[in-house]
Design a protein around this motif. Structure first.
Motif: not given
Length: 279
Positions: A152-155, A168-176, A178-194
């Motif tokens: 209970p309350r786990g993710v 990196a991109v990851w989803a957080a899922l509860g027992r109910e 999917p809850r959230t979607l997170t995007f993460a990048a090193r600033f020098t690792g991309i030219e644009r967010p897409s």
């Protein structure tokens, strides 16, 4: 395990390396550190019980050919919750055998797959770079299996990252669900967010086409990035922060801690509710 004792799933390539999952680890520690601490038994209670009490359990599914990312997760979570236990779960017996010499108090490695053969329902499951080899229907099914195993309350934190962890991109899922979607990048690792689209969860990656919510979001993010180009004179970090602020005018970007706001944006992260881009 499934009937006959065989783990559920197939062997991954096993690619891994030092700090590959640092971005997701620091997010888990910041966002779910309070959850881990709240589940830890009081010291006095543990002493009276002689140590025989349930403590917060984290399962790291599919850690790969090396134990290192599980070991790093253990160290990072122990800093925010000293009682936490981490179990690395791998479907390849040779990988488990290679990892076991590195076991210590609170850190262990077991043979298994999506069925998660751990001693009790985990509070957190980290599953990175394990679902890319499956079809979309299978990925949805494995999400369901992992969610059903939670305390209970786990993710479940499920995602993918580049070979050296700069995207990196990851989803957080509860027992109910999917809850959230997170995007993460090193600033020098991309030219644009897409550029992060290549790391979308299996349940979204084929939906990144015109007419779909995730495509609209990434397109708007790129436009905001372009508008905020002048802030690049103060560094890419400032450009990322200003872009997040602009994007939040039209999308439900999380703007408050612990998952959002400048304290997370300055690290190259951006989180929004799953429902905003759900297929």
């Amino acid at each position: 395990m499934r009937r006959g004792g065989r783990p559920i799933g197939t062997v991954t390539r096993g690619t891994t390396g030092h700090n590959r999952l640092r971005r997701s680890d620091r997010w888990i520690a910041a966002v779910y550190g309070p959850l881990l601490r709240s589940a830890a038994p009081p010291v006095a209670h543990a002493a009276r019980a002689g140590g025989h009490v349930d403590v917060p359990l984290v399962a790291d599914l599919g850690y790969g050919a090396s134990h290192i990312t599980t070991y790093e997760l253990f160290g990072r979570l122990r800093r925010v919750s000293p009682a936490v236990e981490v179990v690395g779960v791998e479907i390849d017996p040779a990988r488990v055998a290679a990892a076991r010499p590195y076991e210590r108090e609170g850190l262990s490695f077991v043979l298994g797959g999506f069925e998660l053969p751990v001693p009790r329902p985990p509070l957190i499951v980290r599953a990175f770079n394990v679902l890319r080899q499956y079809g979309e229907d299978e990925a949805w099914g494995h999400w369901e299996t992992l969610r059903s195993s939670l305390a209970p309350r786990g993710v479940v934190v499920e995602g993918t990252c580049s070979e050296i962890g700069h995207r990196a991109v990851w989803a957080a899922l509860g027992r109910e669900g999917p809850r959230t979607l997170t995007f993460a990048a090193r600033f020098t690792g991309i030219e644009r967010p897409s550029d992060l689209a290549e790391r979308l969860p299996k349940t979204l990656i084929h939906r990144n086409v015109p007419g779909r919510a995730v495509h609209a979001f990434l397109s708007d993010w790129d436009r905001a990035w372009a508008v905020c180009a002048p802030f690049g004179a103060y560094g890419t970090r400032q450009r990322w922060i200003r872009t997040a602020e602009l994007l939040a005018r039209d999308w439900p970007v999380t703007t408050a801690p612990p998952t959002g706001g400048p304290s997370r944006w300055r690290l190259g992260e951006l989180t929004l509710p799953w429902d905003a881009v759900a297929p």
